[in-house]
Design an enzyme around this catalytic site. Structure first.
Site, PDB file in Angstrom:
ATOM      1  N   GLU A 148       0.807  -1.215   0.000  1.00 51.07           N
ATOM      2  CA  GLU A 148       0.000   0.000   0.000  1.00 51.07           C
ATOM      3  C   GLU A 148       0.841   1.267   0.000  1.00 51.07           C
ATOM      4  O   GLU A 148       0.572   2.210  -0.748  1.00 51.07           O
ATOM      5  CB  GLU A 148      -0.928   0.015   1.228  1.00 51.07           C
ATOM      6  CG  GLU A 148      -2.070  -0.985   1.173  1.00 51.07           C
ATOM      7  CD  GLU A 148      -3.207  -0.511   0.282  1.00 51.07           C
ATOM      8  OE1 GLU A 148      -3.069   0.548  -0.357  1.00 51.07           O
ATOM      9  OE2 GLU A 148      -4.239  -1.202   0.221  1.00 51.07           O
ATOM     10  N   SER A 149       1.856   1.331   0.844  1.00 51.65           N
ATOM     11  CA  SER A 149       2.546   2.612   1.077  1.00 51.65           C
ATOM     12  C   SER A 149       4.055   2.525   1.061  1.00 51.65           C
ATOM     13  O   SER A 149       4.717   3.561   1.157  1.00 51.65           O
ATOM     14  CB  SER A 149       2.114   3.177   2.435  1.00 51.65           C
ATOM     15  OG  SER A 149       2.600   2.339   3.484  1.00 51.65           O
TER      16      SER A 149
END
Length: 660
Positions: free
Chosen positions: A521-522
């Site tokens: 995700e990040s």
């Protein structure tokens, strides 16, 4: 009372953030000689104080503080701020000195742009030309520069560069008007040049620009050709009028391809007929043939002619593009036509057949076609070729063969001395200071600006440096730039472990799975915001965060809380666990729902009717982003299992056996 509460809350947030920074960066500060360095701490305080005085217009106090910070890494930012803060014009001596001293900073381009705007305003074209730089990457400044070349007598350069700026298929900004007027007066915009831009505008569907350009045609032949060209683009059926084209220069070939592709979306049978005609008389290259093939085949299929689509595609496999081939293969997957899939994977061009996706699906299709999960000698041999691949398909192949996952860890060959030397560069010292002060946007600007001319080895050193600083997102991205895929310690860090540990234990979730979700995700950047607005380590949408916080009584009060790793991981873990429960413990479905939403996953399950093998269901997820997301998270979880010292499989036996 309200003020006191605000101050206390702010103080608590700052203190909490300071603690986080101390934990995150303490080791790296010691490595770079910052531990116990009272001078640097004092400089940081003076720097912030100087900025406050400048913002208030207290120039005397600013100058006094600035003078004490000349050896501080962020001192150039104080000089820049002072130069652009006054309402009076900047002095050439100050600007040139700054560009000479700090030309390697992101501010140099900003200052140069401001300086050039002032010079243009004064009509000082000589200096404008002297101090212009293509690195500004600005159409406006480029137009002014070439106009300036004309004004200082360098006419040929002005015309050559001006024509490149004019010959685009869209309208240019008004800043270019003066330059384009020069081109017209000098006779540089010939009828042929107008025609070239006209065709670009039409193909770009910039019809207003095209109509404007058409007025410049003086020859009846060009006027007629322009009308025909526009008509064919706007009405693709007119491509059937073969007499419209007496010759086939490159722009006409492009128009025909463009029109046939558009026609195929509505009438693929007619498009196929006309394309066969033009292929016999015009020299289309393989790339153009491949693009049109895709449009016609998919058009035929959508319009109810699947056998014609399949037959035409098989006849032209020599020019078929990878996307079309994969589209065709997924049709067999959705139809559960395992024999057809095996046959098609065998026909693939060598380059496509060797990709992990289709290297996996050839033996898998043969197994499914035979109706047994046991592997014969042929399929085992095919799977074994994949078992050395550290990938979703490689891990699945290992499970079919019954061998351990191959991690292929290979650390970067960078010495500590090289990393130390990079850390000591002014650009890296500035990035470091911004990072420590949580000014992450400026930290990233310095980082990327410094890396404009890095070699692959430089990026490996940068990855090690970012790892040292525990700046995980930049370490991961640097490995991509290198590119070096096999240093698993850098590419798959385990930060914020206490937060992930606590929430994994609370929900009974595999720790490696939560880490894999955050890695996908990040890349472990707490402040990252997606284009859609998702935030933080586990990329939560604000509305989702609010819903989850309410359901699970999490102390979430404001948007900024999503940048707090502890709160973000708590909310993200709750939401992922909700998806696990909703889909009966199936990590495939829960992961897809985390990315695309549970309603979509429920609809996809209805479409598949509980008849799809687990891997075929993943492979036919309609959204490519979600398909890749699920594959990455599952593969990353296997890598994190290796990091954590356990031998968990990418999927459980139950998940592999369940039909979706």
């Amino acid at each position: 009372m309200g003020v006191a509460r605000t101050i206390n809350a702010s103080t608590l947030r700052n203190a909490a953030f300071a603690i986080i920074l101390a934990i995150l960066f303490g080791n790296a500060m010691a490595t770079n000689g910052y531990t116990g360095d009272t001078d640097i701490e004092q400089q940081r305080k003076l720097y912030q104080e100087a900025r406050r005085h400048l913002a208030k217009g207290n120039y005397s106090q600013f100058k006094q503080l600035s003078a004490r910070l000349q050896d501080y890494p962020l001192y150039p930012y104080l000089e820049y701020a002072e130069l652009v803060s006054h309402s009076t014009p900047m002095q050439q001596k100050s600007v040139v000195r700054f560009l000479k001293r700090y030309g390697d900073t992101p501010m140099a381009s900003k200052l140069r742009a401001n300086w050039l705007n002032q010079l243009r305003g004064r009509g000082d074209w000589k200096r404008y030309v002297r101090y212009y730089s293509p690195q500004l990457n600005s159409v406006e400044h480029a137009c002014h520069y070439h106009y300036g070349l004309h004004r200082v007598g360098r006419h040929q350069e002005a015309i050559a560069g001006g024509l490149k700026l004019w010959l685009v298929g869209k309208s240019q900004p008004s800043a270019c008007d003066a330059l384009f007027e020069v081109l017209s007066k000098e006779g540089a915009i010939t009828q042929q040049v107008v025609w070239e831009r006209y065709t670009l505008a039409v193909l770009n569907h910039e019809y207003r620009l095209a109509n404007h350009l058409a007025k410049r045609f003086t020859a009846p032949e060009l006027q007629e050709r322009a009308r025909d060209y526009l008509v064919v683009d706007q009405q693709p059926t007119r491509v059937a009028q073969y007499t419209l084209f007496a010759a086939y220069p490159p722009e006409v070939l492009t128009l025909i391809e463009h029109a046939i592709s558009h026609l195929a979306q509505k009438d693929a049978t007619a498009a196929l007929k006309h394309w066969a005609h033009y292929q016999q008389i015009a020299p289309f290259d393989n790339a153009a043939q491949g693009r049109v093939l895709t449009q016609i085949v998919q058009g035929l299929f959508r319009q109810g002619h699947p056998q014609a689509a399949y037959g035409y595609m098989e006849d032209r496999l020599d020019v078929a593009q990878t996307d079309l081939l994969e589209w065709r293969l997924r049709l067999d997957l959705r139809a559960r036509d395992w024999r057809g899939l095996a046959n098609w994977t065998a026909k693939l061009p060598e380059e496509t057949r060797q990709q992990p996706t289709w290297s996996y699906w050839h033996p898998r299709a043969l197994s499914l076609a035979s109706g047994t999960t046991s592997q014969n000698t042929s399929t085992l041999a095919d799977y074994k070729k994949l078992t050395q691949s550290r990938s979703f398909y490689g891990f699945l192949a290992c499970d079919w063969v019954g061998v351990p996952y191959a991690m292929q860890h290979d650390p970067v060959a960078v010495t500590d001395a090289e990393v130390d030397a990079l850390a000591d560069k002014p650009s890296m010292r500035r990035a470091r200071e911004f990072l420590l002060q949580n000014e992450l946007l400026d930290a990233r600007r310095e980082w990327y600006h410094a890396g404009q001319n890095y070699t692959a080895h430089d990026w490996q050193a940068a990855a090690r440096l970012a790892q040292r600083w525990q700046w995980h997102q930049q370490a991961i991205l640097a490995m991509t730039r290198a590119p070096h895929w096999d240093d698993l310690n850098i590419r798959f860090p385990v930060p914020f472990k206490q937060d992930f540990d606590r929430n994994a234990l609370k929900h009974g979730l595999p720790l490696q799975l939560l880490l894999a979700v955050s890695r996908q995700e990040s890349a472990f950047a707490p402040d990252v915001v997606s284009p859609a607005g998702a935030r933080g380590l586990m990329q939560l949408m604000p509305a989702t965060a609010k819903m989850v916080a309410k359901q699970h009584r999490v102390d979430y009060r404001q948007l900024r809380d999503l940048e707090n790793p502890s709160i973000n991981v708590q909310l993200g873990s709750h939401y992922y666990n909700d998806m696990i429960k909703k889909f009966n413990g199936n990590r495939i479905l829960a992961t897809a729902a985390y990315n695309a939403g549970p309603h979509r996953v429920s609809r996809w399950l209805q479409d598949s009717g509980g008849l799809m093998p687990f891997d075929a269901w993943i492979e036919t997820i309609p959204f490519k982003e979600t398909r890749n997301y699920v594959q990455n998270v599952l593969a990353f979880s296997a890598i994190y299992s290796h990091h954590l010292g356990n031998q968990d499989k990418i999927l459980s036996a139950r998940e592999r056996a369940e039909l979706l």
